[in-house]
Scaffold this motif. Structure first.
Motif, mmCIF file in Angstrom:
data_model
loop_
_atom_site.group_PDB
_atom_site.id
_atom_site.type_symbol
_atom_site.label_atom_id
_atom_site.label_comp_id
_atom_site.label_asym_id
_atom_site.label_seq_id
_atom_site.Cartn_x
_atom_site.Cartn_y
_atom_site.Cartn_z
ATOM 1 N N ALA A 184 -4.976 11.357 -14.136
ATOM 2 C CA ALA A 184 -6.011 10.337 -13.937
ATOM 3 C C ALA A 184 -5.400 9.011 -13.485
ATOM 4 N N LEU A 185 -4.263 8.636 -14.094
ATOM 5 C CA LEU A 185 -3.587 7.417 -13.679
ATOM 6 C C LEU A 185 -3.103 7.524 -12.234
ATOM 7 N N GLY A 186 -2.565 8.679 -11.882
ATOM 8 C CA GLY A 186 -2.106 8.877 -10.512
ATOM 9 C C GLY A 186 -3.244 8.773 -9.514
ATOM 10 N N LEU A 187 -4.372 9.387 -9.841
ATOM 11 C CA LEU A 187 -5.534 9.320 -8.953
ATOM 12 C C LEU A 187 -6.049 7.892 -8.819
ATOM 13 N N SER A 188 -6.038 7.149 -9.931
ATOM 14 C CA SER A 188 -6.501 5.758 -9.868
ATOM 15 C C SER A 188 -5.569 4.902 -9.016
ATOM 16 N N LEU A 189 -4.258 5.175 -9.102
ATOM 17 C CA LEU A 189 -3.301 4.437 -8.273
ATOM 18 C C LEU A 189 -3.463 4.793 -6.794
ATOM 19 N N LEU A 190 -3.832 6.042 -6.524
ATOM 20 C CA LEU A 190 -3.997 6.471 -5.144
ATOM 21 C C LEU A 190 -5.325 6.019 -4.542
ATOM 22 N N SER A 191 -6.345 5.880 -5.389
ATOM 23 C CA SER A 191 -7.693 5.617 -4.868
ATOM 24 C C SER A 191 -7.783 4.281 -4.143
ATOM 25 N N ALA A 192 -7.168 3.230 -4.714
ATOM 26 C CA ALA A 192 -7.288 1.911 -4.108
ATOM 27 C C ALA A 192 -6.669 1.828 -2.714
ATOM 28 N N PRO A 193 -5.383 2.227 -2.549
ATOM 29 C CA PRO A 193 -4.812 2.121 -1.201
ATOM 30 C C PRO A 193 -5.451 3.059 -0.192
ATOM 31 N N LEU A 194 -5.847 4.262 -0.634
ATOM 32 C CA LEU A 194 -6.455 5.204 0.292
ATOM 33 C C LEU A 194 -7.857 4.752 0.708
ATOM 34 N N ALA A 195 -8.566 4.131 -0.244
ATOM 35 C CA ALA A 195 -9.904 3.637 0.072
ATOM 36 C C ALA A 195 -9.829 2.443 1.016
ATOM 37 N N GLY A 196 -8.744 1.666 0.870
ATOM 38 C CA GLY A 196 -8.621 0.472 1.706
ATOM 39 C C GLY A 196 -7.998 0.735 3.050
ATOM 40 N N SER A 197 -7.466 1.942 3.249
ATOM 41 C CA SER A 197 -6.794 2.233 4.532
ATOM 42 C C SER A 197 -7.785 2.630 5.609
ATOM 43 N N ARG A 236 0.829 -1.207 0.000
ATOM 44 C CA ARG A 236 0.000 0.000 0.000
ATOM 45 C C ARG A 236 0.862 1.255 0.000
ATOM 46 N N ALA A 237 1.955 1.229 0.749
ATOM 47 C CA ALA A 237 2.853 2.393 0.785
ATOM 48 C C ALA A 237 3.472 2.652 -0.586
ATOM 49 N N LEU A 238 3.854 1.579 -1.279
ATOM 50 C CA LEU A 238 4.433 1.745 -2.616
ATOM 51 C C LEU A 238 3.379 2.233 -3.603
ATOM 52 N N GLN A 239 2.142 1.770 -3.444
ATOM 53 C CA GLN A 239 1.053 2.263 -4.286
ATOM 54 C C GLN A 239 0.877 3.770 -4.119
ATOM 55 N N ILE A 240 0.874 4.217 -2.870
ATOM 56 C CA ILE A 240 0.673 5.642 -2.599
ATOM 57 C C ILE A 240 1.829 6.467 -3.171
ATOM 58 N N ALA A 241 3.069 5.984 -2.967
ATOM 59 C CA ALA A 241 4.227 6.711 -3.490
ATOM 60 C C ALA A 241 4.182 6.793 -5.015
ATOM 61 N N GLY A 242 3.877 5.672 -5.664
ATOM 62 C CA GLY A 242 3.807 5.660 -7.125
ATOM 63 C C GLY A 242 2.692 6.537 -7.654
ATOM 64 N N GLY A 243 1.515 6.438 -7.041
ATOM 65 C CA GLY A 243 0.392 7.253 -7.478
ATOM 66 C C GLY A 243 0.651 8.730 -7.295
ATOM 67 N N ALA A 244 1.275 9.086 -6.164
ATOM 68 C CA ALA A 244 1.570 10.495 -5.906
ATOM 69 C C ALA A 244 2.563 11.043 -6.926
ATOM 70 N N TYR A 245 3.555 10.250 -7.294
ATOM 71 C CA TYR A 245 4.553 10.722 -8.256
ATOM 72 C C TYR A 245 3.935 10.909 -9.648
ATOM 73 N N VAL A 246 3.134 9.942 -10.083
ATOM 74 C CA VAL A 246 2.486 10.060 -11.390
ATOM 75 C C VAL A 246 1.520 11.245 -11.392
ATOM 76 N N LEU A 247 0.795 11.433 -10.296
ATOM 77 C CA LEU A 247 -0.113 12.576 -10.184
ATOM 78 C C LEU A 247 0.672 13.883 -10.249
ATOM 79 N N TYR A 248 1.824 13.942 -9.594
ATOM 80 C CA TYR A 248 2.678 15.130 -9.632
ATOM 81 C C TYR A 248 3.101 15.453 -11.063
ATOM 82 N N LEU A 249 3.517 14.418 -11.823
ATOM 83 C CA LEU A 249 3.912 14.647 -13.211
ATOM 84 C C LEU A 249 2.738 15.170 -14.028
ATOM 85 N N GLY A 250 1.550 14.621 -13.786
ATOM 86 C CA GLY A 250 0.372 15.049 -14.520
ATOM 87 C C GLY A 250 0.011 16.496 -14.230
#
Length: 222
Positions: free
Chosen positions: A209-222, A71-85
């Motif tokens: 959008a990809l960043g948000l989708s990557l972030l949504s799953a771990p944040l929703a499950g936390s 979950r931590a890696l999901q959040i880090a990856g999603g945040a980085y992709v969202l930042y680029l977007g």
């Protein structure tokens, strides 16, 4: 060449060529310059080296066994992709003036005039490609589940897995720089001020959008 290996090459090629964050980042970098696009593609392949190494070593299983790490890696990856977007969208919005857009869109002339600037752009693109891929937590899990399917019964697992992993990396090294070169070939049209803003806005929106989708799953499950 055995049938399983041929089948794996087809599956791996489809997996590498599938549009996603890697593809979008390479396209965006290639709009800056050919060197940046190719460097970004090499960075993506470098990320795949890390993932395949983890899969070969079996360390990717830890991500499955320890949900908190995954979950931590999901959040880090999603945040980085969202930042680029968001960064790309901001650049598209700022490039509203004709002369300003021309200066931003046609960076190839800038890199030819200033070699150091070109090297910095390429280095940044290399890092972006690497981080975009290596921070994707689904990749090592995918490799961990995919590679064993193509190891024949009775075959030596480590050499075979290394061969399969190497095929994925080679395909990435061929595909992503090719995408960058194709984008560069269309550069005269793609770097027109209005087209450049549109492409940058679309790619930025896709990354966000990809960043948000990557972030949504771990944040929703936390």
């Amino acid at each position: 060449m055995d049938g399983q290996l041929i089948a794996f090459i087809g599956v791996a090629a489809g997996m590498v060529a599938m549009p996603g964050a890697d593809f979008t980042v390479v396209v965006r970098s290639a709009l800056a310059s050919r060197r940046a696009g190719v460097a970004c593609g090499v960075g993506v392949a470098g990320g795949l080296v890390v993932h395949t190494a983890l899969a070969v070593a079996g360390l990717a299983a830890v991500l499955i066994a320890v949900p908190v790490l995954y979950r931590a890696l999901q959040i880090a990856g999603g945040a980085y992709v969202l930042y680029l977007g968001v960064r790309a969208l901001g650049g598209a919005l700022r490039a509203s003036g004709g002369a300003q857009a021309d200066a931003r869109a046609d960076t190839r002339a800038d890199t030819r005039a200033d070699t150091r600037a070109g090297e910095r752009v390429a280095g940044r693109a290399l890092r972006q490609g690497f981080l975009t891929n290596v921070l994707n937590p689904k990749a090592p899990v995918l490799f961990l589940s995919l590679l064993p399917q193509f190891v024949p019964d009775g075959a030596a697992v480590l050499p075979r897995t290394l061969l399969l992993a190497s095929i994925v990396v080679v395909l990435a090294l061929l595909w992503f720089p090719l995408v960058a070169l194709l984008v560069d070939r269309l550069g005269h049209w793609l770097r027109r001020p209005r087209t450049a803003r549109t492409v940058q806005g679309v790619t930025g929106g896709a990354l966000a959008a990809l960043g948000l989708s990557l972030l949504s799953a771990p944040l929703a499950g936390s």
